[in-house]
Design a protein around this motif. Structure first.
Motif, PDB file in Angstrom:
ATOM      1  N   LEU A  19      46.383  62.297  70.056  1.00  0.00           N
ATOM      2  CA  LEU A  19      47.819  62.603  70.080  1.00  0.00           C
ATOM      3  C   LEU A  19      48.168  63.867  70.873  1.00  0.00           C
ATOM      4  O   LEU A  19      49.146  63.859  71.636  1.00  0.00           O
ATOM      5  N   PRO A  20      47.417  64.992  70.740  1.00  0.00           N
ATOM      6  CA  PRO A  20      47.777  66.172  71.546  1.00  0.00           C
ATOM      7  C   PRO A  20      47.701  65.920  73.046  1.00  0.00           C
ATOM      8  O   PRO A  20      48.410  66.570  73.818  1.00  0.00           O
ATOM      9  N   ARG A  21      46.858  64.970  73.478  1.00  0.00           N
ATOM     10  CA  ARG A  21      46.794  64.661  74.908  1.00  0.00           C
ATOM     11  C   ARG A  21      48.038  63.909  75.373  1.00  0.00           C
ATOM     12  O   ARG A  21      48.377  63.938  76.545  1.00  0.00           O
ATOM     13  N   HIS A  92      61.206  63.090  61.131  1.00  0.00           N
ATOM     14  CA  HIS A  92      59.779  62.745  61.141  1.00  0.00           C
ATOM     15  C   HIS A  92      59.566  61.336  61.709  1.00  0.00           C
ATOM     16  O   HIS A  92      58.691  61.120  62.560  1.00  0.00           O
ATOM     17  N   GLY A  93      60.379  60.394  61.263  1.00  0.00           N
ATOM     18  CA  GLY A  93      60.255  59.024  61.753  1.00  0.00           C
ATOM     19  C   GLY A  93      60.542  58.912  63.243  1.00  0.00           C
ATOM     20  O   GLY A  93      59.854  58.192  63.966  1.00  0.00           O
ATOM     21  N   ALA A  94      61.564  59.642  63.707  1.00  0.00           N
ATOM     22  CA  ALA A  94      61.913  59.594  65.132  1.00  0.00           C
ATOM     23  C   ALA A  94      60.789  60.156  65.996  1.00  0.00           C
ATOM     24  O   ALA A  94      60.432  59.593  67.034  1.00  0.00           O
ATOM     25  N   VAL A  95      60.219  61.290  65.559  1.00  0.00           N
ATOM     26  CA  VAL A  95      59.111  61.887  66.312  1.00  0.00           C
ATOM     27  C   VAL A  95      57.919  60.928  66.352  1.00  0.00           C
ATOM     28  O   VAL A  95      57.281  60.745  67.400  1.00  0.00           O
ATOM     29  N   ALA A  96      57.622  60.297  65.222  1.00  0.00           N
ATOM     30  CA  ALA A  96      56.483  59.366  65.161  1.00  0.00           C
ATOM     31  C   ALA A  96      56.704  58.173  66.084  1.00  0.00           C
ATOM     32  O   ALA A  96      55.779  57.738  66.780  1.00  0.00           O
ATOM     33  N   ARG A  97      57.923  57.635  66.101  1.00  0.00           N
ATOM     34  CA  ARG A  97      58.200  56.479  66.968  1.00  0.00           C
ATOM     35  C   ARG A  97      58.040  56.852  68.438  1.00  0.00           C
ATOM     36  O   ARG A  97      57.428  56.106  69.225  1.00  0.00           O
ATOM     37  N   ASN A  98      58.585  57.991  68.825  1.00  0.00           N
ATOM     38  CA  ASN A  98      58.476  58.413  70.227  1.00  0.00           C
ATOM     39  C   ASN A  98      57.021  58.694  70.617  1.00  0.00           C
ATOM     40  O   ASN A  98      56.571  58.309  71.698  1.00  0.00           O
ATOM     41  N   LEU A  99      56.303  59.357  69.712  1.00  0.00           N
ATOM     42  CA  LEU A  99      54.908  59.668  70.001  1.00  0.00           C
ATOM     43  C   LEU A  99      54.078  58.388  70.085  1.00  0.00           C
ATOM     44  O   LEU A  99      53.173  58.269  70.924  1.00  0.00           O
ATOM     45  N   GLY A 100      54.388  57.431  69.218  1.00  0.00           N
ATOM     46  CA  GLY A 100      53.676  56.152  69.244  1.00  0.00           C
ATOM     47  C   GLY A 100      53.897  55.405  70.549  1.00  0.00           C
ATOM     48  O   GLY A 100      52.960  54.851  71.127  1.00  0.00           O
ATOM     49  N   ARG A 101      55.140  55.376  71.017  1.00  0.00           N
ATOM     50  CA  ARG A 101      55.431  54.710  72.287  1.00  0.00           C
ATOM     51  C   ARG A 101      54.705  55.402  73.442  1.00  0.00           C
ATOM     52  O   ARG A 101      54.143  54.738  74.318  1.00  0.00           O
ATOM     53  N   GLU A 102      54.716  56.736  73.429  1.00  0.00           N
ATOM     54  CA  GLU A 102      54.036  57.467  74.507  1.00  0.00           C
ATOM     55  C   GLU A 102      52.521  57.253  74.456  1.00  0.00           C
ATOM     56  O   GLU A 102      51.865  57.165  75.494  1.00  0.00           O
ATOM     57  N   LEU A 103      51.962  57.166  73.242  1.00  0.00           N
ATOM     58  CA  LEU A 103      50.533  56.908  73.115  1.00  0.00           C
ATOM     59  C   LEU A 103      50.189  55.539  73.690  1.00  0.00           C
ATOM     60  O   LEU A 103      49.194  55.387  74.416  1.00  0.00           O
ATOM     61  N   GLU A 104      51.004  54.540  73.383  1.00  0.00           N
ATOM     62  CA  GLU A 104      50.737  53.200  73.902  1.00  0.00           C
ATOM     63  C   GLU A 104      50.805  53.172  75.421  1.00  0.00           C
ATOM     64  O   GLU A 104      49.973  52.554  76.084  1.00  0.00           O
ATOM     65  N   LEU A 105      51.791  53.856  75.973  1.00  0.00           N
ATOM     66  CA  LEU A 105      51.900  53.913  77.439  1.00  0.00           C
ATOM     67  C   LEU A 105      50.681  54.611  78.037  1.00  0.00           C
ATOM     68  O   LEU A 105      50.155  54.179  79.063  1.00  0.00           O
ATOM     69  N   LEU A 106      50.240  55.700  77.392  1.00  0.00           N
ATOM     70  CA  LEU A 106      49.063  56.411  77.886  1.00  0.00           C
ATOM     71  C   LEU A 106      47.829  55.520  77.851  1.00  0.00           C
ATOM     72  O   LEU A 106      47.066  55.450  78.825  1.00  0.00           O
ATOM     73  N   LEU A 107      47.633  54.803  76.734  1.00  0.00           N
ATOM     74  CA  LEU A 107      46.464  53.944  76.613  1.00  0.00           C
ATOM     75  C   LEU A 107      46.508  52.795  77.613  1.00  0.00           C
ATOM     76  O   LEU A 107      45.494  52.437  78.215  1.00  0.00           O
ATOM     77  N   GLN A 108      47.691  52.211  77.790  1.00  0.00           N
ATOM     78  CA  GLN A 108      47.811  51.125  78.761  1.00  0.00           C
ATOM     79  C   GLN A 108      47.545  51.630  80.175  1.00  0.00           C
ATOM     80  O   GLN A 108      46.890  50.951  80.972  1.00  0.00           O
ATOM     81  N   TRP A 143      51.040  43.176  66.073  1.00  0.00           N
ATOM     82  CA  TRP A 143      50.740  43.988  64.896  1.00  0.00           C
ATOM     83  C   TRP A 143      49.483  44.827  65.084  1.00  0.00           C
ATOM     84  O   TRP A 143      49.203  45.716  64.300  1.00  0.00           O
ATOM     85  N   ILE A 144      48.672  44.509  66.109  1.00  0.00           N
ATOM     86  CA  ILE A 144      47.537  45.386  66.427  1.00  0.00           C
ATOM     87  C   ILE A 144      47.961  46.244  67.604  1.00  0.00           C
ATOM     88  O   ILE A 144      47.596  45.996  68.743  1.00  0.00           O
ATOM     89  N   ARG A 145      48.764  47.256  67.301  1.00  0.00           N
ATOM     90  CA  ARG A 145      49.292  48.130  68.340  1.00  0.00           C
ATOM     91  C   ARG A 145      49.128  49.583  67.911  1.00  0.00           C
ATOM     92  O   ARG A 145      49.448  49.953  66.769  1.00  0.00           O
ATOM     93  N   PRO A 146      48.640  50.439  68.798  1.00  0.00           N
ATOM     94  CA  PRO A 146      48.474  51.852  68.454  1.00  0.00           C
ATOM     95  C   PRO A 146      49.774  52.518  68.007  1.00  0.00           C
ATOM     96  O   PRO A 146      49.731  53.434  67.184  1.00  0.00           O
ATOM     97  N   ALA A 147      50.923  52.072  68.547  1.00  0.00           N
ATOM     98  CA  ALA A 147      52.194  52.659  68.117  1.00  0.00           C
ATOM     99  C   ALA A 147      52.410  52.439  66.628  1.00  0.00           C
ATOM    100  O   ALA A 147      52.937  53.315  65.924  1.00  0.00           O
TER     101      ALA A 147
END
Length: 606
Positions: A19-21, A92-108, A143-147
């Motif tokens: 996540l910090p990356r 908290h929920g908004a930050v988690a959703r945004n971070l999850g989307r960014e993580l998925e984009l990074l992984l992809q 449903w198997i998504r890092p976000a």
């Protein structure tokens, strides 16, 4: 915690460390909001419990008394904590959703770059790579998504902290009860994560089996097969087969993809027993007067707060499922990075100037038993046209794949002016190649982009684009399109236009010519016109040989009668050169080429 024994926990930990990356700022915000979301409800619960204990004294003392003021302060503290907890929860929920989307984009992005990094294409036939790509594209596996895992971690972490805080409060009442609760929820969580991880791995490993059902679904929904499916009345058959395959796959895994009843019974039984013991102990302490009314209220609220933590709900499951592909993607990234070969040699700017040589080449496709080549020797003279002919499976396409560096030989060397291609940067070598394969790609891009992909750095050079179009006779066609060179070649795009098969072939040939105009020195034509009849293919090859006179041209064909004008013709059979010469020499030889040429020519005459 051993990754081998607890792969689910290891996957979650890998995701958290990543996540910090993605974003240090968002990760810090998530950590801060996690603490707030965890502690504010606990503070509200403690204030509410103290308020309950203060009410009798405040009521007895009356309004304006110190006891009454203390009750109001506790009420204000509880109300503030409740409101703040709600606001913190939304943030908290908004930050988690945004971070999850960014993580998925990074992984992809990292997955796409990792898959593109190897210079060849062999890894794209690897089942694990294909499974990861399928998950990354979210084909039926939403449903198997890092976000979802980030969202799950964001939901569970505050619960974990809150439950730990509640256990510490109960420890003030009874240290053994507090310690039991402090250990119980982590144990339950790990146990359920093991179950969810087992289920997720079963689904993940069965992703290859689901490929057929997804293919059947795409046949029913995509435009390309729609004509045949409707003309032949296949829709009912297709949907019936899709339903049967889906039911078979789901039935085969349904039993394994459920939480085992014994695990549920053990977990729920243990929690009920601990809850009953805690409740009875509190009641006994209250009845005996060992604990005051206010303290009983605080402890009761702490016990209630413990059950805000859930190891059974959707968040817990999605955390495990969503984290599952993360370490696999990172491992794949490391594995594919290690496949990139070291290069240090350089080709001369004008290479190839003398020859291209296949020297004692041995090659077998991955997972194949029969070698394609076993000691192949072939030298290609620069500046001349070479036709490679042979029956299907003779090794014609494999030859040019090795030349283009799409695969590496298992033995032997490919030499360019004496330099081994194994030590040359493939990107440098490929700037000297222009290739067009039988299964060329129809890019849903503009005409200009379709042509200039042969040398995208020169896409703005319109004169070069027209120079590549004119020999193929498509300038008039392009000029007649709604937006000329800027027309999108797709009927699925508003304002776009699709082309006939023959027109697409000429666009693809213009792409190959554009690369030549941009400086490519070797042109490979791997049966790009195999769908044409013999006469049309022969005319096309003769036209191309005229256009590319003086260029090193390699033409692949299974039709002997279409390549007679090539400077040199080699016949491959079983991965070996069995005949070599020009048309006249091979006809005079009376061998395989002469017999095949005569047979095909007779058929054409009829």
């Amino acid at each position: 915690m051993s990754p081998q024994r607890f792969p689910g926990a290891a996957s979650i930990w890998t995701l958290i460390r990543l996540l910090p990356r993605v974003s240090r700022r968002r990760t810090a915000a998530l950590a801060a909001s996690t603490v707030l979301v965890a502690t504010l409800p606990l503070a509200a619960a403690i204030a509410s419990g103290l308020l309950i204990g203060q009410v009798p004294a405040a009521a007895a003392a009356g309004p304006g008394s110190p006891e009454s003021r203390q009750a109001y302060l506790l009420l204000a503290a509880a109300a503030f904590a409740f409101v703040a907890a709600g606001l913190a929860g939304h943030a908290h929920g908004a930050v988690a959703r945004n971070l999850g989307r960014e993580l998925e984009l990074l992984l992809q992005d990292r997955l796409a770059r990792a898959v593109a990094r190897p210079t060849g294409i062999g890894h794209l036939e690897d089942e694990e790579v294909l499974a990861l790509l399928r998950i990354a594209r979210q084909l039926g596996m939403d449903w198997i998504r890092p976000a979802n895992a980030v969202h799950g971690v964001a939901a569970i972490a505050p619960q974990f902290i809150g439950a730990a805080g509640a256990a510490i409060v109960l420890a003030a009442f009874n240290v053994w009860i507090g310690l039991a609760w402090l250990l119980a929820w982590p144990a339950v969580f790990v146990g359920m994560q093991i179950e969810f991880g087992r289920i997720g791995r079963m689904v993940y490993t069965s992703s290859g089996e689901m490929r057929e059902t997804e293919y059947l679904r795409s046949l029913a929904m995509d435009a390309e097969p729609a004509k045949e499916i409707r003309v032949w009345g296949l829709l009912d058959w297709l949907l019936d087969r899709y339903d049967r395959r889906w039911s078979e796959r789901m039935g085969a895994h349904r039993r394994g993809e459920q939480v085992r009843p014994l695990t549920v019974l053990v977990v729920i039984g243990a929690l009920l027993a601990l809850t009953a013991a805690t409740t009875l102990t509190l009641v006994d302490a209250g009845l005996s007067g060992a604990v005051g009314f206010g303290a009983i209220g605080v402890y009761a609220m702490a016990l209630h707060a413990l059950f805000n933590f859930s190891a059974f709900d959707e968040d817990a499951a999605l955390t495990s499922y969503g984290a599952l592909p993360v370490p696999k993607i990172l491992d794949l990234e490391r594995r594919l990075a290690s496949q990139r070969r070291a290069t240090g040699a350089e080709l001369a700017p004008e290479a190839p100037q003398r020859s291209i040589r296949f020297e004692r080449i041995g090659f077998t496709y991955p997972d194949a038993r029969q070698p394609v080549f076993d000691g192949l020797d072939l030298e290609i003279e620069v500046g001349r046209s070479l036709a490679v002919v042979g029956d299907n499976g003779a090794g014609k396409t494999s030859l040019v794949k090795l030349l283009a560096g799409l695969y590496e030989p298992d033995a032997g060397r490919v030499l360019v002016d004496g330099a081994d291609l194994a030590g040359i940067d493939p990107a440098d070598w490929r700037t000297r190649l222009s290739a067009l394969f039988q299964d060329f790609t129809r890019y849903q891009l503009t005409v200009r982009e379709n042509i200039t992909l042969g040398a995208p750095h020169l896409a703005a050079e319109t004169d070069l684009v027209w120079k590549a179009c004119e020999p193929m006779g498509i300038r008039a066609l392009v000029e007649s399109l709604p937006d000329g060179l800027d027309t999108v070649l797709s009927g699925q795009v508003q304002g776009g236009t699709d082309l006939s098969g023959g027109q697409w072939q000429r666009i693809a040939l213009a792409r190959a010519l554009f690369a030549v105009e941009a400086g490519a020195k070797v042109l490979i034509l791997d049966e790009p016109a195999a769908a044409l009849d013999v006469r049309a293919e022969a005319e096309l090859y003769e036209q191309f040989l005229d256009i590319t006179a003086g260029l090193t041209t390699i033409v692949i064909s299974h039709r002997y009668s279409t390549v007679r004008r090539a400077d040199r013709i080699v016949v491959l059979d079983g991965g070996t050169v069995v005949e070599d010469g020009d048309h006249e020499r091979l006809m005079a030889l009376g061998g395989r080429y002469a017999r095949a040429f005569t047979l095909q020519a007779d058929r054409l005459a009829r």
